[in-house]
Design a protein around this motif. Structure first.
Motif, PDB file in Angstrom:
ATOM      1  N   PHE A 168       8.043  49.856  89.504  1.00 31.84           N
ATOM      2  CA  PHE A 168       8.451  50.966  90.351  1.00 31.84           C
ATOM      3  C   PHE A 168       8.925  50.452  91.708  1.00 31.84           C
ATOM      4  N   LEU A 169       8.388  49.325  92.146  1.00 31.37           N
ATOM      5  CA  LEU A 169       8.752  48.742  93.430  1.00 31.37           C
ATOM      6  C   LEU A 169       9.551  47.462  93.202  1.00 31.37           C
ATOM      7  N   PRO A 170      10.822  47.433  93.590  1.00 35.96           N
ATOM      8  CA  PRO A 170      11.615  46.196  93.424  1.00 35.96           C
ATOM      9  C   PRO A 170      11.026  45.044  94.227  1.00 35.96           C
ATOM     10  N   TYR A 171      11.066  43.849  93.651  1.00 37.12           N
ATOM     11  CA  TYR A 171      10.579  42.624  94.296  1.00 37.12           C
ATOM     12  C   TYR A 171       9.095  42.713  94.664  1.00 37.12           C
ATOM     13  N   ALA A 172       8.330  43.366  93.794  1.00 34.97           N
ATOM     14  CA  ALA A 172       6.898  43.529  94.079  1.00 34.97           C
ATOM     15  C   ALA A 172       6.170  42.194  94.121  1.00 34.97           C
ATOM     16  N   HIS A 173       6.580  41.238  93.294  1.00 36.64           N
ATOM     17  CA  HIS A 173       5.864  39.958  93.237  1.00 36.64           C
ATOM     18  C   HIS A 173       6.375  38.950  94.255  1.00 36.64           C
TER      19      HIS A 173
END
Length: 390
Positions: free
Chosen positions: A279-284
């Motif tokens: 759901f959140l881009p570039y979460a990692h």
């Protein structure tokens, strides 16, 4: 295998390069080891939980990114051990620092030319594929700038107010790095480099008038490069009002705020957050702090913030107790770099700063960042280990 030895100017053998430098395991040194270890372990766990969906999508296995992060962590630990065991005074040689700057500038310039080795993502060419690894030269630029500035400031310690002797060489190196990094483009990294240099100049005692002029010039340049490009203007507008376009330019900030708010006090548990489900881009990478806050709650997020506060306090102690100006400048530059980058990342995740695209040190996914950060941490520990008794 015999240890690598250095040779003095007279040809006599000096002590082995990989023998630990003289010093003691002070409280500052032990504290730095503990804080960095906590952040690295937490980072490995959070990369595993936040990259599962992305790993399956890109490699067909849930552990792809975590496996790579573990490999890079091992490489970073080797780099950290080397910089810890090699006396930090060896990095002071102008030939070495100049060579590091030249190598970084060459790598940054290489990104400007089309090549199968250059990786472009979302219009940004920041990575080079080298011997099966993906390397980001702008991460090495931070360490190269610290080494160059610390060497220059210590060698010209009695002439720090001279613009020609101090500020012009630093401005030339910083300007060359910044121009090449802006071409990628990456304004956030340039802002961070400026912050690192400002910390070192402030610690050196540069006259206040010169610092004020540098701040004014830097602030004006940041505004100029922000408003020159439409996507940066949109990013700035979304920072002030992300909910005006929650499914467009404001999507990332909105999802970050939702993720942090969902975590509550104790979090939703590892892997239980929405951010880790793409759901959140570039979460990692750039937004891994959101994953920490959502899955481990306010307590877990507080541990991260507290760890970087401790890192900053221990770094200040290393500066205070450094046995010589060069060690103090090195410690100040590395501490300022890691703390500024950490709190910039955290502020972006919480919507307190516009998106900058800088990773959270030791925690975000990324090989170049992790290896360079651990190498820098090893140098900081090296200075702390040789610090004067109090």
């Amino acid at each position: 295998m015999s240890e690598v030895t250095s040779v003095t100017a007279g040809g006599r053998s000096a002590r082995p390069m990989l023998r630990p430098p003289a010093g003691r395991r002070s409280g500052t040194f032990v504290g730095l080891v503990v804080v960095v270890a906590i952040l690295c372990v937490l980072g490995l766990v959070m990369v595993l939980t936040s990259s599962t969906v992305t790993s399956i999508d890109s490699a067909g296995t849930a552990f792809h990114h975590a496996r790579l992060q573990g490999m890079w962590l091992a490489m970073g630990l080797v780099a950290g051990v080397v910089t810890l065991r090699v006396d930090y005074h060896r990095w002071r040689a102008p030939l070495l620092t100049g060579g590091a700057v030249a190598a970084v500038l060459a790598a940054l310039a290489f990104l400007l030319f089309p090549s199968p080795l250059v990786i472009t993502v979302n219009g940004s060419s920041r990575w080079v594929r080298l011997a099966g690894f993906v390397v980001q030269p702008s991460e090495a630029a931070k360490l190269a700038l610290v080494l160059f500035a610390a060497s220059l400031l210590s060698r010209r310690f009695d002439d720090l107010s001279s613009i020609r002797a101090v500020l012009l060489p630093l401005a030339a190196v910083f300007g060359a790095m910044s121009a090449l990094i802006l071409a990628q483009p990456s304004l956030g990294t340039v802002v961070l480099l400026a912050g690192i240099l400002f910390v070192m100049l402030f610690m050196a005692g540069i006259p206040a008038r010169q610092l004020a002029w540098l701040m004014a010039l830097g602030g004006g340049a940041i505004l100029l490069f922000t408003f020159l490009f439409s996507y940066r203007r949109q990013r700035l507008a979304s920072f002030f009002d992300p909910w005006s376009d929650p499914y467009g330019v404001g999507y990332q900030i909105v999802q970050a705020q939702v993720g942090i708010a969902s975590g509550g006090l104790t979090g939703l548990g590892p892997g239980g957050g929405r951010a880790s489900l793409a759901f959140l881009p570039y979460a990692h990478t750039d937004f891994i702090y959101v994953v920490v806050a959502e899955e481990l709650g306010l307590l877990g997020a507080g541990v991260v913030v507290g760890a970087f506060f401790c890192l900053g306090a221990l770094g200040v102690r290393a500066v205070r107790d450094a046995p010589d100006p060069y060690g103090a400048f090195l410690a100040a530059g590395i501490t300022g770099w890691l703390v500024l980058q950490a709190f910039s990342n955290i502020a972006v995740a919480q919507g307190l700063l516009p998106t900058m695209g800088v990773p959270l040190p030791f925690i975000s996914y990324g090989g170049s960042s992790l290896v360079v950060n651990l190498a820098a941490a090893g140098i900081l520990m090296n200075v702390a280990r040789q610090g004067r008794s109090r």
